[in-house]
Design a protein around this motif. Structure first.
Motif, PDB file in Angstrom:
ATOM      1  N   ILE A  99      11.075  21.662 -10.636  1.00  0.00           N
ATOM      2  CA  ILE A  99      10.242  22.172  -9.554  1.00  0.00           C
ATOM      3  C   ILE A  99      11.111  22.819  -8.471  1.00  0.00           C
ATOM      4  CG2 ILE A  99       8.756  21.469  -7.627  1.00  0.00           C
ATOM      5  CD1 ILE A  99       7.592  19.322  -9.549  1.00  0.00           C
ATOM      6  N   LEU A 100      12.156  22.107  -8.041  1.00  0.00           N
ATOM      7  CA  LEU A 100      13.023  22.632  -6.987  1.00  0.00           C
ATOM      8  C   LEU A 100      13.795  23.865  -7.449  1.00  0.00           C
ATOM      9  CD1 LEU A 100      14.410  19.315  -5.433  1.00  0.00           C
ATOM     10  CD2 LEU A 100      12.526  20.747  -4.609  1.00  0.00           C
ATOM     11  N   LYS A 101      14.176  23.888  -8.719  1.00  0.00           N
ATOM     12  CA  LYS A 101      14.863  25.059  -9.267  1.00  0.00           C
ATOM     13  C   LYS A 101      13.944  26.277  -9.210  1.00  0.00           C
ATOM     14  CE  LYS A 101      18.333  27.037 -11.524  1.00  0.00           C
ATOM     15  NZ  LYS A 101      19.692  27.154 -10.962  1.00  0.00           N
ATOM     16  N   GLU A 102      12.684  26.082  -9.556  1.00  0.00           N
ATOM     17  CA  GLU A 102      11.729  27.176  -9.526  1.00  0.00           C
ATOM     18  C   GLU A 102      11.499  27.668  -8.097  1.00  0.00           C
ATOM     19  OE1 GLU A 102       9.135  29.997 -11.231  1.00  0.00           O
ATOM     20  OE2 GLU A 102      10.607  28.643 -12.153  1.00  0.00           O
ATOM     21  N   MET A 103      11.396  26.731  -7.161  1.00  0.00           N
ATOM     22  CA  MET A 103      11.183  27.120  -5.771  1.00  0.00           C
ATOM     23  C   MET A 103      12.404  27.847  -5.221  1.00  0.00           C
ATOM     24  SD  MET A 103       9.079  23.806  -4.313  1.00  0.00           S
ATOM     25  CE  MET A 103       8.377  24.697  -2.930  1.00  0.00           C
ATOM     26  N   HIS A 104      13.585  27.408  -5.623  1.00  0.00           N
ATOM     27  CA  HIS A 104      14.804  28.105  -5.209  1.00  0.00           C
ATOM     28  C   HIS A 104      14.833  29.522  -5.782  1.00  0.00           C
ATOM     29  CE1 HIS A 104      18.939  28.468  -3.855  1.00  0.00           C
ATOM     30  NE2 HIS A 104      19.288  28.901  -5.055  1.00  0.00           N
ATOM     31  N   TYR A 105      14.415  29.646  -7.016  1.00  0.00           N
ATOM     32  CA  TYR A 105      14.380  30.952  -7.686  1.00  0.00           C
ATOM     33  C   TYR A 105      13.441  31.904  -6.949  1.00  0.00           C
ATOM     34  CZ  TYR A 105      14.045  34.267 -11.600  1.00  0.00           C
ATOM     35  OH  TYR A 105      14.094  35.390 -12.389  1.00  0.00           O
ATOM     36  N   ARG A 106      12.362  31.366  -6.405  1.00  0.00           N
ATOM     37  CA  ARG A 106      11.363  32.178  -5.707  1.00  0.00           C
ATOM     38  C   ARG A 106      11.629  32.281  -4.212  1.00  0.00           C
ATOM     39  NH1 ARG A 106       6.203  32.401  -8.615  1.00  0.00           N
ATOM     40  NH2 ARG A 106       6.493  31.572 -10.717  1.00  0.00           N
ATOM     41  N   GLY A 107      12.650  31.587  -3.712  1.00  0.00           N
ATOM     42  CA  GLY A 107      12.980  31.677  -2.303  1.00  0.00           C
ATOM     43  C   GLY A 107      12.032  30.946  -1.394  1.00  0.00           C
ATOM     44  N   THR A 108      11.473  29.831  -1.878  1.00  0.00           N
ATOM     45  CA  THR A 108      10.526  29.059  -1.060  1.00  0.00           C
ATOM     46  C   THR A 108      11.078  27.683  -0.710  1.00  0.00           C
ATOM     47  OG1 THR A 108       9.423  28.333  -3.089  1.00  0.00           O
ATOM     48  CG2 THR A 108       8.498  30.245  -1.971  1.00  0.00           C
ATOM     49  N   ASP A 109      12.399  27.584  -0.605  1.00  0.00           N
ATOM     50  CA  ASP A 109      13.020  26.268  -0.359  1.00  0.00           C
ATOM     51  C   ASP A 109      14.038  26.335   0.776  1.00  0.00           C
ATOM     52  OD1 ASP A 109      14.961  27.783  -1.651  1.00  0.00           O
ATOM     53  OD2 ASP A 109      15.802  26.063  -2.698  1.00  0.00           O
ATOM     54  N   ASP A 110      13.693  26.988   1.868  1.00  0.00           N
ATOM     55  CA  ASP A 110      14.649  27.143   2.965  1.00  0.00           C
ATOM     56  C   ASP A 110      15.089  25.795   3.549  1.00  0.00           C
ATOM     57  OD1 ASP A 110      14.492  29.834   2.626  1.00  0.00           O
ATOM     58  OD2 ASP A 110      13.061  30.170   4.248  1.00  0.00           O
ATOM     59  N   ALA A 111      14.158  24.842   3.635  1.00  0.00           N
ATOM     60  CA  ALA A 111      14.488  23.524   4.197  1.00  0.00           C
ATOM     61  C   ALA A 111      13.889  22.454   3.286  1.00  0.00           C
ATOM     62  CB  ALA A 111      13.938  23.386   5.613  1.00  0.00           C
ATOM     63  N   ALA A 171      11.513  16.528  14.105  1.00  0.00           N
ATOM     64  CA  ALA A 171      11.489  17.777  14.872  1.00  0.00           C
ATOM     65  C   ALA A 171      11.477  19.015  13.978  1.00  0.00           C
ATOM     66  CB  ALA A 171      12.693  17.830  15.818  1.00  0.00           C
ATOM     67  N   ARG A 172      11.880  18.866  12.713  1.00  0.00           N
ATOM     68  CA  ARG A 172      11.977  20.026  11.819  1.00  0.00           C
ATOM     69  C   ARG A 172      10.687  20.245  11.047  1.00  0.00           C
ATOM     70  NH1 ARG A 172      17.553  20.931   8.596  1.00  0.00           N
ATOM     71  NH2 ARG A 172      16.483  22.936   8.377  1.00  0.00           N
ATOM     72  N   ASP A 173      10.453  21.486  10.696  1.00  0.00           N
ATOM     73  CA  ASP A 173       9.381  21.845   9.759  1.00  0.00           C
ATOM     74  C   ASP A 173      10.024  22.043   8.400  1.00  0.00           C
ATOM     75  OD1 ASP A 173       7.307  21.858  11.672  1.00  0.00           O
ATOM     76  OD2 ASP A 173       7.883  23.873  12.324  1.00  0.00           O
ATOM     77  N   TRP A 174       9.788  21.091   7.501  1.00  0.00           N
ATOM     78  CA  TRP A 174      10.413  21.135   6.181  1.00  0.00           C
ATOM     79  C   TRP A 174       9.556  21.938   5.211  1.00  0.00           C
ATOM     80  CZ3 TRP A 174      15.207  19.123   6.036  1.00  0.00           C
ATOM     81  CH2 TRP A 174      15.552  18.194   7.030  1.00  0.00           C
ATOM     82  N   ASP A 175      10.188  22.768   4.411  1.00  0.00           N
ATOM     83  CA  ASP A 175       9.438  23.460   3.359  1.00  0.00           C
ATOM     84  C   ASP A 175       9.022  22.491   2.273  1.00  0.00           C
ATOM     85  OD1 ASP A 175       9.560  26.195   4.298  1.00  0.00           O
ATOM     86  OD2 ASP A 175      11.711  26.076   3.920  1.00  0.00           O
ATOM     87  N   VAL A 176       9.969  21.624   1.845  1.00  0.00           N
ATOM     88  CA  VAL A 176       9.706  20.715   0.735  1.00  0.00           C
ATOM     89  C   VAL A 176      10.155  19.307   1.098  1.00  0.00           C
ATOM     90  CG1 VAL A 176      10.029  20.289  -1.731  1.00  0.00           C
ATOM     91  CG2 VAL A 176      10.236  22.623  -0.836  1.00  0.00           C
TER      92      VAL A 176
END
Length: 585
Positions: A99-111, A171-176
């Motif tokens: 799942i995380l590999k796919e999100m990294h591939y799509r650029g949706t894992d900034d945080a 305090a952070r807004d996490w993507d995942v």
């Protein structure tokens, strides 16, 4: 960044069950993956495929059918919020990695924040890097600069909720957000639950093999963190789905429909995984006369002291375990009891006599047997690798000294090591071979599939701990038969536990999930397993009475098994239809 970048449309092919069944007959997971994705493309869903998997190194990670399907469903059918509830040993960590590999591939894992039990943080870090090429900073790293100093973090959940870090995490807004062992947050009154309730994140993936531990409220609490409002209020949930008087589930179809939006559960028997055989050998040995005298002296003292002061139950229970572990472990505890400031302690004469019996034991019988097993392993097993488990540090040291003197490469693993040290110890054991002597600090979470021989030098009274030990080597990735040796002394509490209880519940054929249900039923009736063993030992007036007591306990276990099967039926009503994308029927 918007969720549409990740999930444009939801897709569920009406013939997917057939497709998966056909794929199970394929010799290649790659063919299966291509087939699934080809069908999805034909259905007009160009963005609902796992595009990153073709970039994985097959030497580092072997993708299994149920794992690929779970990753796809979590991302594209559940909107990026899912409870991965596969049974123990089916590779939930691998599913999250995909799942995380796919999100990294799509650029949706900034945080990305991965929260785990403390002892598993660095293992997660290593697996994400080695298997998926994903680089995370761990809170145990020397260069860890806080939760606002990195974008991809793996951390102990207790570190994250600590007073020092809690405000920064929130305090952070996490993507995942990834949460391992999610059942540890089932209680809504804890700081862990409070932290997760306040966290800000877009996507979340929770992992647990036991989403229901005591009652269905556990499941409600976990899912409410993922999908607030899915079940309404806690009171409404119970009123609508649980018949409290009969402890039965009602309105099952609607419960399943709602759970299907958020939970994926695969079971061992419904996957194509072929686990290697598990061979268990139990060996009981006649203690030496000195060991027999020592055992009887300790048991007499424990019974006498407990009848007078039940407040020292934990110390007495420890003595009874130590006497069948090693004289070294027993000696330390007895000396501590004698070392008091205000005069002589109660029963000092008995304690001093016990020390004399300790010194009379020249070489423990079980230690000789471990030497035989390790000698055979050195001759017949790859790099002579053997894991020896004990509950006590003094016993561990005695084993290490003896085996080192025999010329073995030895490794010690215990709770006193730092997280970095534990990782280094496991790495050295894999690279150098030899004998790893471990306390139960390693009995959960660690992956040691490169070893296939284990010795239980002393046996925990709680059978769950034994199964957790075995689970370190008997899991996905183990390519050889697993050999487990249990060592016990005859005519001791250890033999009673082993022969009359463990085998009565077929311990060594159980999965953790099945065993957990049996023990949970016992504790729901107000009886802790270890307390029950101890009470029967100190309460028996004779050897015959002790045998009868343990036989009665075995009958109780069978009754708990029957109750556990009823609970399994109850859970089946919850989980039915979650295996490998089953239909809604």
């Amino acid at each position: 960044m918007s969720r549409e970048n990740l999930v444009e449309v939801e897709f569920r092919h009406e013939d997917e069950d057939t497709l998966l069944a056909d794929a199970g007959e394929s010799s290649s997971i790659v063919e299966h993956l291509l087939s699934v994705q080809a069908n999805r493309l034909q259905a007009g869903q160009p963005d609902s495929e796992l595009r990153s998997l073709s970039h994985l190194d097959e030497e580092n990670v072997k993708l299994l059918e149920h794992q690929v399907d779970a990753a796809h469903r979590a991302l594209f059918e559940m909107g990026g919020k899912a409870l991965l509830a596969d049974e123990v040993g089916l590779g939930k960590t691998i599913e999250v990695g995909m799942i995380l590999k796919e999100m990294h591939y799509r650029g949706t894992d900034d945080a990305v924040l991965i929260l785990t039990p403390a002892q598993l943080a660095q293992q997660w870090q290593a697996e994400m890097l080695e298997k998926f090429g994903l680089d995370f900073t761990c809170n145990y790293d020397d260069d860890f600069a806080g939760f606002d100093g990195h974008d991809h973090i793996i951390a102990s959940i207790d570190t994250a909720k600590s007073e020092r870090h809690r405000s920064t995490v929130l305090a952070r807004d996490w993507d995942v957000l990834v949460l391992d062992e999610a059942h540890y947050v089932k209680n809504e009154d804890t700081d862990r639950y409070g932290l997760l309730e306040q966290l800000s994140y877009d996507y979340a993936f929770f992992l647990t093999a036991t989403p229901i531990q005591n009652d269905v409220t556990d499941l409600y609490n976990i899912i409410s963190l993922l999908r607030p409002g899915l079940f309404g209020t806690r009171e409404a949930f119970h009123n609508y789905f649980v018949n409290t008087s009969q402890e039965t589930l009602v309105n099952r179809n609607e419960l399943q429909t709602r759970l299907r939006e958020v939970m994926i559960r695969n079971r061992r028997e419904e996957t194509d995984i072929d686990f290697t055989p598990r061979n268990v050998t139990t060996r009981t040995f006649t203690p030496s006369p000195a060991e027999q005298d020592l055992y009887e002296a300790v048991t007499d003292y424990v019974r006498t002291a407990y009848s007078e002061d039940q407040g020292q139950k934990l110390v007495l229970m420890m003595l009874q375990k130590e006497v069948v572990s090693s004289p070294a472990a027993l000696k330390q505890t007895i000396e501590r009891q004698l070392d008091v400031e205000d005069g002589r302690p109660a029963h000092a004469d008995q304690l001093e006599q016990i020390l004399e019996w300790v010194d009379a034991v020249e070489k423990p019988t079980k230690l000789e047997q471990v030497q035989r097993i390790t000698k055979e392993a050195r001759e017949r097993v790859d790099m002579g690798r053997v894991i020896v488990f004990t509950q006590f540090r003094a016993t561990q040291q005695s084993l290490l000294d003896t085996l080192s003197d025999e010329g073995y490469t030895t490794h010690a693993f215990h709770g006193g090591h730092s997280s970095d040290e534990k990782e280094e110890i496991v790495e050295r054991f894999e690279e150098e071979g030899g004998v790893l002597v471990s306390t139960d600090a390693m009995n959960e979470g660690r992956n040691l599939q490169f070893c296939n021989v284990m010795v239980n030098f002393d046996l925990p009274w709680n059978p769950m701990k034994v199964e957790q030990r075995i689970g370190r080597i008997h899991r996905i990735g183990q390519e050889r038969e697993v050999y487990v040796f249990n060592i016990a002394l005859e005519d001791t509490i250890e033999e009673y536990v082993l022969e009359r209880l463990y085998h009565k519940i077929d311990l060594f054929q159980q999965s953790v999930g099945e065993l957990s249900e049996i023990l949970t039923r016992m504790e729901e009736t107000g009886r802790n397993f270890e307390d029950e063993v101890f009470e029967r030992l100190v309460g028996a007036g004779s050897e015959v009475e002790l045998e009868n007591d343990f036989d009665a306990m075995a009958v109780d276990l069978q009754e708990q098994r029957d109750l556990a099967e009823k609970i399994e039926d109850f859970n089946g009503g919850v989980f039915e239809g979650f295996d490998l994308g089953a239909s809604d029927d």
